[in-house]
Design a protein around this motif. Sequence first.
Motif, PDB file in Angstrom:
ATOM      1  N   LEU A 241      -2.726 -13.190   1.328  1.00 26.13           N
ATOM      2  CA  LEU A 241      -4.029 -12.646   0.932  1.00 26.13           C
ATOM      3  C   LEU A 241      -4.189 -11.212   1.450  1.00 26.13           C
ATOM      4  O   LEU A 241      -4.667 -10.329   0.721  1.00 26.13           O
ATOM      5  N   ILE A 242      -3.796 -10.979   2.683  1.00 27.22           N
ATOM      6  CA  ILE A 242      -3.922  -9.640   3.256  1.00 27.22           C
ATOM      7  C   ILE A 242      -3.021  -8.655   2.514  1.00 27.22           C
ATOM      8  O   ILE A 242      -3.427  -7.522   2.219  1.00 27.22           O
ATOM      9  N   GLU A 243      -1.809  -9.066   2.191  1.00 23.99           N
ATOM     10  CA  GLU A 243      -0.902  -8.206   1.429  1.00 23.99           C
ATOM     11  C   GLU A 243      -1.497  -7.851   0.069  1.00 23.99           C
ATOM     12  O   GLU A 243      -1.448  -6.686  -0.361  1.00 23.99           O
ATOM     13  N   ILE A 244      -2.045  -8.841  -0.620  1.00 22.88           N
ATOM     14  CA  ILE A 244      -2.634  -8.621  -1.942  1.00 22.88           C
ATOM     15  C   ILE A 244      -3.847  -7.701  -1.848  1.00 22.88           C
ATOM     16  O   ILE A 244      -4.035  -6.804  -2.684  1.00 22.88           O
TER      17      ILE A 244
ATOM     18  N   THR B 284      -1.475   6.890  13.284  1.00 25.73           N
ATOM     19  CA  THR B 284      -0.247   6.243  13.763  1.00 25.73           C
ATOM     20  C   THR B 284       0.375   5.316  12.713  1.00 25.73           C
ATOM     21  O   THR B 284       1.232   4.508  13.041  1.00 25.73           O
ATOM     22  N   GLY B 285      -0.071   5.420  11.471  1.00 29.15           N
ATOM     23  CA  GLY B 285       0.519   4.628  10.401  1.00 29.15           C
ATOM     24  C   GLY B 285       0.129   3.164  10.399  1.00 29.15           C
ATOM     25  O   GLY B 285       0.843   2.332   9.829  1.00 29.15           O
ATOM     26  N   ARG B 286      -1.009   2.836  11.007  1.00 29.67           N
ATOM     27  CA  ARG B 286      -1.427   1.437  11.097  1.00 29.67           C
ATOM     28  C   ARG B 286      -2.545   1.096  10.113  1.00 29.67           C
ATOM     29  O   ARG B 286      -3.447   0.328  10.422  1.00 29.67           O
ATOM     30  N   ASP B 287      -2.486   1.655   8.912  1.00 37.28           N
ATOM     31  CA  ASP B 287      -3.515   1.363   7.915  1.00 37.28           C
ATOM     32  C   ASP B 287      -3.511  -0.109   7.519  1.00 37.28           C
ATOM     33  O   ASP B 287      -4.550  -0.671   7.195  1.00 37.28           O
TER      34      ASP B 287
ATOM     35  N   PRO C 143      -2.285  -3.129   9.601  1.00 38.10           N
ATOM     36  CA  PRO C 143      -1.647  -3.557  10.859  1.00 38.10           C
ATOM     37  C   PRO C 143      -0.657  -4.699  10.681  1.00 38.10           C
ATOM     38  O   PRO C 143       0.337  -4.789  11.421  1.00 38.10           O
ATOM     39  N   LEU C 144      -0.880  -5.579   9.707  1.00 40.97           N
ATOM     40  CA  LEU C 144      -0.017  -6.725   9.531  1.00 40.97           C
ATOM     41  C   LEU C 144       1.394  -6.301   9.120  1.00 40.97           C
ATOM     42  O   LEU C 144       2.370  -6.966   9.451  1.00 40.97           O
ATOM     43  N   ALA C 145       1.506  -5.186   8.410  1.00 40.18           N
ATOM     44  CA  ALA C 145       2.813  -4.735   7.918  1.00 40.18           C
ATOM     45  C   ALA C 145       3.710  -4.278   9.056  1.00 40.18           C
ATOM     46  O   ALA C 145       4.928  -4.164   8.866  1.00 40.18           O
ATOM     47  N   LEU C 146       3.140  -4.033  10.226  1.00 43.94           N
ATOM     48  CA  LEU C 146       3.921  -3.526  11.366  1.00 43.94           C
ATOM     49  C   LEU C 146       4.398  -4.623  12.294  1.00 43.94           C
ATOM     50  O   LEU C 146       5.040  -4.345  13.297  1.00 43.94           O
ATOM     51  N   ARG C 147       4.054  -5.861  11.982  1.00 41.11           N
ATOM     52  CA  ARG C 147       4.452  -6.946  12.889  1.00 41.11           C
ATOM     53  C   ARG C 147       5.953  -7.195  12.805  1.00 41.11           C
ATOM     54  O   ARG C 147       6.561  -7.033  11.773  1.00 41.11           O
TER      55      ARG C 147
ATOM     56  N   LEU D 217      -8.901  -0.301  18.480  1.00 44.91           N
ATOM     57  CA  LEU D 217      -9.445  -1.662  18.464  1.00 44.91           C
ATOM     58  C   LEU D 217      -8.365  -2.694  18.160  1.00 44.91           C
ATOM     59  O   LEU D 217      -8.375  -3.808  18.709  1.00 44.91           O
ATOM     60  N   GLY D 218      -7.415  -2.314  17.313  1.00 38.61           N
ATOM     61  CA  GLY D 218      -6.349  -3.249  16.969  1.00 38.61           C
ATOM     62  C   GLY D 218      -5.550  -3.721  18.165  1.00 38.61           C
ATOM     63  O   GLY D 218      -5.034  -4.845  18.175  1.00 38.61           O
ATOM     64  N   ASP D 219      -5.439  -2.887  19.192  1.00 38.44           N
ATOM     65  CA  ASP D 219      -4.695  -3.273  20.393  1.00 38.44           C
ATOM     66  C   ASP D 219      -5.377  -4.407  21.157  1.00 38.44           C
ATOM     67  O   ASP D 219      -4.750  -5.062  21.997  1.00 38.44           O
TER      68      ASP D 219
END
Length: 274
Positions: free
Chosen positions: A137-140, A265-268, A270-274, A42-44
């Motif tokens: 906020l997402i990081e926290i 795929t390590g996308r728990d 998703p923002l950290a992969l940008r 879905l993230g794609d």
Amino acid sequence: MTFDETLGRSRMRDPVIKLHGAEAFAAMHKAGRLTAAGLDMLGDYVKPGVTTQRLDDLAFQFAMDNGAYPATLFYRGYTKSICTSINHVVCHGIPDDKPLREGDVLNIDYTLIVDGWHGDSSRMYGVGEISRKAERLIEITYESLLRGIKAVRAGATTGDIGFAIQRYAEGERCSVVRDFCGHGVGQVFHDAPNILHYGSPGEGPQLKAGMIFTIEPMINLGKSGVKVLSDGWTAVTRDRSLSAQFEHTIGVTETGCEIFTLSPTGRDNPLALR
């Protein structure tokens, strides 16, 4: 109610906290992996101009293609396969035909029933370029989830989980939503125990090896107050501040826990992969 594969119904909640063995853990890993793979897929598609109804259609088809069933579909009158919560929506946002916009932040909450077992997880996604305050906020919120999970072990309590989350989130000048909580899960969608995302050390039921439940903190940039809209599902922040949520399903072990819903795929986050 007993689970019905046609209607997607779940058994009624039991007040007794269940303890599960190795076979149940294996079944939950299977359900959790599939749910996580669905969230990867879905993230794609999370892009400006895409509707949340389109995401819901994809989620339903993914379940059908993999011999699973979306747990939310027809659950207590809910008619969608996922919840899609945008910006100041805290949880239970209903997919519709309104396109996502550049700068939106979106939570997708997805639960698949696989061979009668529920894999329950949610993640945050940014739609295009998002603001730094939304990123923060997402990081926290993701770190709050990790700290809650780190507090899990046999002999700890549910209050230890809530305390770890609350201390961190409030230390970052955010607030913890108190109107919703994590929950026991397995062959029942929502079961005992409740997992509060605030609390004090030593409070609440003691954790025992074999317990299975979700941890799913909802963190607001503003105050913690929430209201439910007239549709009976959509919960929003009262001050219209941004809200974020992450969720994993876990099983308690003697030394810690197993996370059933890790992304393959390590996308728990998703923002950290940008």
